[in-house]
Design a protein around this motif. Structure first.
Motif, short mmCIF file in Angstrom:
data_model
loop_
_atom_site.label_atom_id
_atom_site.label_comp_id
_atom_site.label_asym_id
_atom_site.label_seq_id
_atom_site.Cartn_x
_atom_site.Cartn_y
_atom_site.Cartn_z
N ALA A 131 -96.28 28.50 27.22
CA ALA A 131 -95.94 27.93 27.41
C ALA A 131 -95.18 27.09 26.07
O ALA A 131 -94.68 28.09 25.35
CB ALA A 131 -96.74 27.12 26.34
N SER A 132 -94.34 25.98 26.54
CA SER A 132 -93.28 25.60 25.97
C SER A 132 -92.86 24.66 25.42
O SER A 132 -93.57 23.57 26.45
CB SER A 132 -91.46 25.72 26.60
OG SER A 132 -91.19 25.44 27.76
N GLY A 133 -91.91 23.68 24.43
CA GLY A 133 -92.09 22.68 24.51
C GLY A 133 -92.59 22.49 22.76
O GLY A 133 -92.03 23.02 21.71
N PRO A 134 -92.80 21.12 22.50
CA PRO A 134 -93.46 20.56 20.58
C PRO A 134 -94.29 21.93 20.45
O PRO A 134 -95.58 21.63 21.08
CB PRO A 134 -93.87 19.13 21.27
CG PRO A 134 -93.17 18.50 22.28
CD PRO A 134 -92.70 19.36 23.07
N ALA A 135 -94.20 22.33 19.51
CA ALA A 135 -94.98 23.30 18.85
C ALA A 135 -96.87 22.54 18.56
O ALA A 135 -97.88 23.48 19.15
CB ALA A 135 -94.09 23.30 17.37
N ASP A 136 -96.65 21.44 18.48
CA ASP A 136 -98.16 21.38 18.09
C ASP A 136 -98.72 20.54 19.67
O ASP A 136 -99.84 21.01 19.66
CB ASP A 136 -97.91 19.72 17.32
CG ASP A 136 -97.48 18.11 18.27
OD1 ASP A 136 -96.21 18.78 18.98
OD2 ASP A 136 -97.84 17.81 17.50
N LEU A 137 -97.91 21.29 20.62
CA LEU A 137 -99.10 20.98 22.41
C LEU A 137 -98.65 22.64 22.77
O LEU A 137 -99.73 22.06 23.73
CB LEU A 137 -98.09 19.76 22.40
CG LEU A 137 -98.13 18.25 22.33
CD1 LEU A 137 -97.05 17.50 23.00
CD2 LEU A 137 -100.00 17.85 22.70
N LEU A 138 -98.38 23.55 22.40
CA LEU A 138 -98.10 24.27 22.90
C LEU A 138 -99.69 25.02 22.95
O LEU A 138 -99.96 25.17 24.99
CB LEU A 138 -97.42 25.69 21.66
CG LEU A 138 -95.93 25.02 22.05
CD1 LEU A 138 -95.31 26.49 20.75
CD2 LEU A 138 -94.43 24.93 23.06
N ARG A 139 -100.57 25.35 22.43
CA ARG A 139 -102.35 25.48 22.44
C ARG A 139 -102.78 24.86 23.77
O ARG A 139 -103.56 26.09 24.31
CB ARG A 139 -102.87 25.83 21.43
CG ARG A 139 -104.46 26.35 21.93
CD ARG A 139 -105.00 27.31 20.55
NE ARG A 139 -106.44 28.09 20.22
CZ ARG A 139 -106.73 28.65 19.96
NH1 ARG A 139 -105.84 28.82 18.79
NH2 ARG A 139 -107.76 29.12 20.37
#
Length: 218
Positions: A166-174
Motif C-alpha cells: 500500500a502507498s499514498g497518504p500515511a494515515d490511509l496505508l493500513r
C-alpha cells in the motif's frame, strides 16, 4: 554502510505498508486462476539482493539491472488478519531508488549478492467512493495497493509469493491494505491454503534464511 539514509534523503522516498507470504514449490494453475479474476499485468525480471554484509534495517537490491533500490525498515504496526483466510505481519518501509548501469554482465553474481528471477502478475487497487476497486494502474498520491502473485526462482529452487504493498497518504496505508486484502481474500486460496505468520516475511528476510549455492573447495 549503515542503516541510516544518506544525508539529505531522510525525508524523501516512498513510504509503503507491506505484507508478503512466501511458499515453497511451483505456482499451481489453480492459484493463478484464483488471482486472475482481477485485471492483471505481467512482468518478468531478475533482481539481485545484497546479503553480505548484512545491513540491519535495510534491504538493498539492483532491480532488473536498471535501478539501485534501498528500503529502510520502520517496524511493524501489527498483524493483518482476514478471518479464516490469512494472517500476516505488516511491515512499514521507506523506499529510495536510483538509476544505475548494470553492475555486471555474463560474469556470475558478485560476492555477497543473490540473484532472484521473478515472473510477476500484478493487480492494482485504489479507493473510489470510499471503496476499494481494481483499476488499470495506480495514481500518484492517491490511496492505492498493488497486489502481486510471483513465481520465484533462486539457486535452482522454485518458490512463489503473494504480496500486498500500500502507498499514498500515511494515515490511509493500513485501511487501504486491509480493505484490499478483504477483497482479494473474499475467496479462499485453492486447496484450502491459509497464508499464516510462518510464511509471512520480506524477500530480504527469506533470502537471509536460505543457504547459498555450494562451492567446490580449491
Amino acid at each position: 554502510m549503515t542503516s541510516e539514509p544518506p544525508e539529505g534523503l531522510a525525508g524523501e522516498g516512498v513510504r509503503t505498508l507491506e505484507v508478503r507470504w512466501i511458499f515453497p514449490g511451483r505456482l499451481e494453475t489453480a492459484v493463478t486462476g484464483w488471482f486472475g479474476r482481477f485485471p492483471t499485468g505481467l512482468e518478468s525480471r531478475e533482481d539481485s539482493y545484497l546479503l553480505d554484509p548484512r545491513l540491519p534495517g535495510l534491504s538493498v537490491k539492483v532491480r532488473g539491472g536498471r535501478a539501485l533500490e534501498v528500503k529502510m525498515y520502520h517496524g511493524s504496526p501489527g498483524i493483518l488478519e482476514v478471518e479464516g483466510r490469512a494472517r500476516g505481519r505488516l511491515e512499514s518501509w521507506q523506499k529510495l531508488s536510483f538509476p544505475v548501469s548494470p553492475p555486471y554482465q555474463h560474469s556470475g553474481s558478485p560476492a555477497g549478492w543473490r540473484p532472484v528471477h521473478k515472473s510477476r502478475r500484478i493487480s492494482h487497487f485504489s479507493l473510489a467512493g470510499g471503496q476499494i476497486v481494481a483499476c488499470a494502474s495506480g495514481l500518484d498520491q492517491e490511496p492505492q495497493c498493488d497486489v502481486e502473485l510471483t513465481e520465484v526462482s533462486s539457486i535452482g529452487q522454485d518458490w512463489w509469493t503473494l504480496g500486498f504493498e500500500a502507498s499514498g497518504p500515511a494515515d490511509l496505508l493500513r485501511s487501504t491494505l486491509e480493505a484490499t486484502a478483504r477483497l482479494v481474500f473474499d475467496r479462499s486460496l485453492p486447496g484450502g491454503a491459509e497464508p499464516g505468520l510462518d510464511e509471512s516475511k520480506s524477500y530480504q528476510q527469506w533470502l537471509s534464511q536460505r543457504p547459498g549455492p555450494k562451492t567446490e573447495a580449491c
